[in-house]
Design a protein around this motif. Structure first.
Motif, PDB file in Angstrom:
ATOM      1  N   UNK A  64       0.840  -1.213   0.000  1.00  0.00           N
ATOM      2  CA  UNK A  64       0.000   0.000   0.000  1.00  0.00           C
ATOM      3  C   UNK A  64       0.870   1.257   0.000  1.00  0.00           C
ATOM      4  N   UNK A  65       1.943   1.235   0.781  1.00  0.00           N
ATOM      5  CA  UNK A  65       2.833   2.405   0.853  1.00  0.00           C
ATOM      6  C   UNK A  65       3.460   2.697  -0.504  1.00  0.00           C
ATOM      7  N   UNK A  66       3.890   1.664  -1.213  1.00  0.00           N
ATOM      8  CA  UNK A  66       4.476   1.850  -2.544  1.00  0.00           C
ATOM      9  C   UNK A  66       3.445   2.441  -3.494  1.00  0.00           C
ATOM     10  N   UNK A  67       2.288   1.839  -3.547  1.00  0.00           N
ATOM     11  CA  UNK A  67       1.265   2.290  -4.497  1.00  0.00           C
ATOM     12  C   UNK A  67       0.770   3.695  -4.180  1.00  0.00           C
ATOM     13  N   UNK A  68       0.755   4.058  -2.894  1.00  0.00           N
ATOM     14  CA  UNK A  68       0.307   5.394  -2.480  1.00  0.00           C
ATOM     15  C   UNK A  68       1.451   6.409  -2.478  1.00  0.00           C
ATOM     16  N   UNK A  69       2.660   5.926  -2.732  1.00  0.00           N
ATOM     17  CA  UNK A  69       3.865   6.762  -2.657  1.00  0.00           C
ATOM     18  C   UNK A  69       3.942   7.438  -1.286  1.00  0.00           C
ATOM     19  N   UNK A  70       3.714   6.625  -0.277  1.00  0.00           N
ATOM     20  CA  UNK A  70       3.832   7.065   1.110  1.00  0.00           C
ATOM     21  C   UNK A  70       5.300   6.932   1.510  1.00  0.00           C
ATOM     22  N   UNK A  71       6.061   7.990   1.251  1.00  0.00           N
ATOM     23  CA  UNK A  71       7.515   7.953   1.422  1.00  0.00           C
ATOM     24  C   UNK A  71       7.914   7.681   2.866  1.00  0.00           C
ATOM     25  N   UNK A  72       7.296   8.368   3.790  1.00  0.00           N
ATOM     26  CA  UNK A  72       7.622   8.148   5.199  1.00  0.00           C
ATOM     27  C   UNK A  72       7.168   6.762   5.638  1.00  0.00           C
ATOM     28  N   UNK A  73       6.019   6.339   5.146  1.00  0.00           N
ATOM     29  CA  UNK A  73       5.531   4.994   5.449  1.00  0.00           C
ATOM     30  C   UNK A  73       6.514   3.932   5.000  1.00  0.00           C
ATOM     31  N   UNK A  74       7.106   4.117   3.825  1.00  0.00           N
ATOM     32  CA  UNK A  74       8.081   3.139   3.342  1.00  0.00           C
ATOM     33  C   UNK A  74       9.289   3.066   4.266  1.00  0.00           C
ATOM     34  N   UNK A  75       9.733   4.212   4.778  1.00  0.00           N
ATOM     35  CA  UNK A  75      10.859   4.199   5.726  1.00  0.00           C
ATOM     36  C   UNK A  75      10.471   3.490   7.016  1.00  0.00           C
ATOM     37  N   UNK A  76       9.287   3.774   7.505  1.00  0.00           N
ATOM     38  CA  UNK A  76       8.815   3.116   8.727  1.00  0.00           C
ATOM     39  C   UNK A  76       8.724   1.602   8.552  1.00  0.00           C
ATOM     40  N   UNK A  77       8.444   1.169   7.340  1.00  0.00           N
ATOM     41  CA  UNK A  77       8.233  -0.255   7.055  1.00  0.00           C
ATOM     42  C   UNK A  77       9.503  -0.964   6.596  1.00  0.00           C
ATOM     43  N   UNK A  78      10.646  -0.347   6.843  1.00  0.00           N
ATOM     44  CA  UNK A  78      11.922  -0.993   6.557  1.00  0.00           C
ATOM     45  C   UNK A  78      12.635  -0.508   5.322  1.00  0.00           C
ATOM     46  N   UNK A  79      12.065   0.467   4.648  1.00  0.00           N
ATOM     47  CA  UNK A  79      12.712   0.988   3.451  1.00  0.00           C
ATOM     48  C   UNK A  79      13.963   1.771   3.773  1.00  0.00           C
ATOM     49  N   UNK A  80      14.912   1.687   2.891  1.00  0.00           N
ATOM     50  CA  UNK A  80      16.136   2.470   2.976  1.00  0.00           C
ATOM     51  C   UNK A  80      15.956   3.659   2.038  1.00  0.00           C
ATOM     52  N   UNK A  81      16.263   4.842   2.497  1.00  0.00           N
ATOM     53  CA  UNK A  81      16.031   6.055   1.713  1.00  0.00           C
ATOM     54  C   UNK A  81      16.716   5.991   0.354  1.00  0.00           C
ATOM     55  N   UNK A  82      17.891   5.378   0.289  1.00  0.00           N
ATOM     56  CA  UNK A  82      18.613   5.313  -0.981  1.00  0.00           C
ATOM     57  C   UNK A  82      17.910   4.397  -1.983  1.00  0.00           C
ATOM     58  N   UNK A  83      17.241   3.369  -1.485  1.00  0.00           N
ATOM     59  CA  UNK A  83      16.486   2.484  -2.371  1.00  0.00           C
ATOM     60  C   UNK A  83      15.129   3.095  -2.716  1.00  0.00           C
ATOM     61  N   UNK A  84      14.414   3.590  -1.711  1.00  0.00           N
ATOM     62  CA  UNK A  84      13.086   4.145  -1.983  1.00  0.00           C
ATOM     63  C   UNK A  84      13.167   5.364  -2.900  1.00  0.00           C
ATOM     64  N   UNK A  85      14.296   6.049  -2.862  1.00  0.00           N
ATOM     65  CA  UNK A  85      14.452   7.207  -3.733  1.00  0.00           C
ATOM     66  C   UNK A  85      14.465   6.802  -5.214  1.00  0.00           C
ATOM     67  N   UNK A  86      14.805   5.556  -5.512  1.00  0.00           N
ATOM     68  CA  UNK A  86      14.748   5.070  -6.895  1.00  0.00           C
ATOM     69  C   UNK A  86      13.313   5.146  -7.424  1.00  0.00           C
ATOM     70  N   UNK A  87      12.348   4.898  -6.553  1.00  0.00           N
ATOM     71  CA  UNK A  87      10.940   5.031  -6.929  1.00  0.00           C
ATOM     72  C   UNK A  87      10.578   6.495  -7.159  1.00  0.00           C
TER      73      UNK A  87
END
Length: 135
Positions: A64-87
């Motif tokens: 859901x976080x990916x599809x909603x582009x919930x950037x902070x949510x992705x970090x909270x859910x284990x995302x690394x900023x350097x990887x999520x920034x690719x999105x």
């Protein structure tokens, strides 16, 4: 005598340190983001995002976080900023766009840029979670 523990950083509001636990939690999410390095994967994701995400072991929340582009949510859910920034790059966004989106109160990009140029967010109320409980 040093009384701090290895996990004291969890007491800093808005801090998501990419430690071993966070890495384990976000592995599938980060592998999805890393896959966006290849144009063929970017094209597949653009064509059918939900279907493309099925390739990765994502929790429902991560999906859901990916599809909603919930950037902070992705970090909270284990995302690394350097990887999520690719999105974010796939969406044509800058780090300032992402930073503004992750800021409290839905800050605009211009407001975020001005805050950063002025030295960043104020420290008062942002030192520790405990500080929040004192009003």
């Amino acid at each position: 005598m040093n009384t701090t523990t290895a996990r004291d950083y969890r007491q800093i509001p808005g801090t998501y340190v990419f430690d071993g636990e966070h890495n384990h939690k976000g592995y599938g999410l980060n592998m999805f983001c890393k896959s966006l390095d290849l144009e063929s994967n970017r094209a597949a994701f653009r064509a059918d995002s939900p279907y493309y995400l099925d390739r990765f072991m994502l929790s429902d929340e991560q999906r859901r976080a990916v599809l909603a582009r919930d950037w902070l949510g992705m970090l909270r859910l284990g995302g690394n900023i350097y990887y999520t920034f690719k999105l974010a790059i796939l969406d044509g966004l800058t780090m300032q766009h992402v930073g503004a989106a992750m800021s409290a109160n839905g800050m605009s990009v211009d407001e975020f840029r001005a805050m950063m140029l002025a030295g960043g967010r104020p420290i008062n109320g942002n030192r520790s979670v405990e500080e929040w409980s004192h009003g």
